[in-house]
Write a protein that holds these residues in place. Sequence first.
Motif, short mmCIF file in Angstrom:
data_model
loop_
_atom_site.label_atom_id
_atom_site.label_comp_id
_atom_site.label_asym_id
_atom_site.label_seq_id
_atom_site.Cartn_x
_atom_site.Cartn_y
_atom_site.Cartn_z
N SER A 299 24.17 34.28 36.51
CA SER A 299 25.22 35.28 36.30
C SER A 299 25.86 35.06 34.94
CB SER A 299 26.27 35.18 37.41
OG SER A 299 26.86 33.90 37.41
N THR B 248 29.43 36.37 32.71
CA THR B 248 30.70 37.09 32.68
C THR B 248 31.14 37.22 31.23
OG1 THR B 248 31.33 36.18 34.83
CG2 THR B 248 33.07 37.17 33.52
N CYS C 219 23.13 38.81 37.34
CA CYS C 219 24.36 39.54 37.66
C CYS C 219 25.27 39.46 36.44
CB CYS C 219 25.05 38.93 38.87
SG CYS C 219 26.64 39.66 39.27
N VAL C 220 25.69 40.61 35.93
CA VAL C 220 26.56 40.65 34.75
C VAL C 220 27.90 41.26 35.16
CG1 VAL C 220 26.88 41.52 32.40
CG2 VAL C 220 24.59 40.89 33.20
N THR C 221 28.98 40.59 34.80
CA THR C 221 30.33 41.10 35.03
C THR C 221 31.03 41.27 33.70
OG1 THR C 221 30.48 39.93 37.15
CG2 THR C 221 32.56 40.64 36.15
N ASN C 222 31.64 42.45 33.49
CA ASN C 222 32.37 42.68 32.25
C ASN C 222 33.85 42.82 32.53
OD1 ASN C 222 32.84 43.48 29.43
ND2 ASN C 222 33.37 45.44 30.35
N VAL C 223 34.65 42.20 31.67
CA VAL C 223 36.11 42.34 31.70
C VAL C 223 36.51 43.10 30.44
CG1 VAL C 223 38.31 41.12 31.68
CG2 VAL C 223 36.37 40.17 32.95
#
Length: 308
Positions: free
Chosen positions: A96, A98, A125-129
């Motif tokens: 993952s 982030t 899994c990529v999460t962007n803020v």
Amino acid sequence: MRYLPKLQQLQTFQAVLLHGSIRTAAKALGQSQPGVTRSLQELEQILGISLMTRGSTGVVLTDVGRLFNSRIELVLNELDRALDEIEHHIHSTSGSVTIGLSLLPILTILPGAIRRFKAKNTKSCVTNVEGQISELLPGLRNGKLDFIICAHAPLEYLGGLIQEPLIDTQYFIYARRGHPLANSTSLVELQEADWFLPVTKMGCYNQLEQLLFKTSSHQNKSIMRGTGSAAIQMMIDADYLTIAPSEMINNTFLTHYFCSIPIKETLPEAKFSLVYSSERPLTPAAKNLMNEFRWESQNYVWGEPAIS
């Protein structure tokens, strides 16, 4: 020999901070309230100092607690990355990532970078803020974010970080189509407008504000601050003006709503950079995604004329 805290104690400490009370943290952790209290007490006994105070409204960190928490956040986030790398090595998963992005890379190079990354890292899994540099830097420093892409930062903010130039384009002033000031030709004509500006005044954003308001006082204006997404909504529904690189507006959706204001003054260049830690190793997945952003930034057509 110094005794080190147990991992469970650190996780309990973080859970109490996250949820604001021992009772809520115990429920989230699936533990009893006395069990959570005991874990915190054992942690404080090991450290020899109080980390938080408990009251009717929840928990509050002591000065030492805030210092301890800043380190523990980094430790736990790095442990998560270590486990991610081990899983990647054993099971050939992609891991993952982030990241933190401001609106410009989101509207331009993010889709292409994610497509290329996912094609090669199907189990990732990529999460962007979303945020601006002043909001994203703390998350990068405490290990919550692997890397960020945002406006170029002055060197004094970059201790322990590497800043790699990625995007070089131009700022323009935008309004909704049909705005009463849409045909203005000078900043003087825009002095009393309602403005939606970035939260941060760091770097070039400070230059922009000095240029915008050099002949008048901020006190007499309606100035809101927030993310680029909020700026778009306020421009459409409340007639605010904003400053943005041309690429943020020149896409198939936004061109129907906004136009550039043809002022005679030249605004500063818009420089955006890739920023990451010089002290912590990146995971393989994070390195791969960074390379895709580099590729996209080099092949994207920047600096197109602003729409009118």
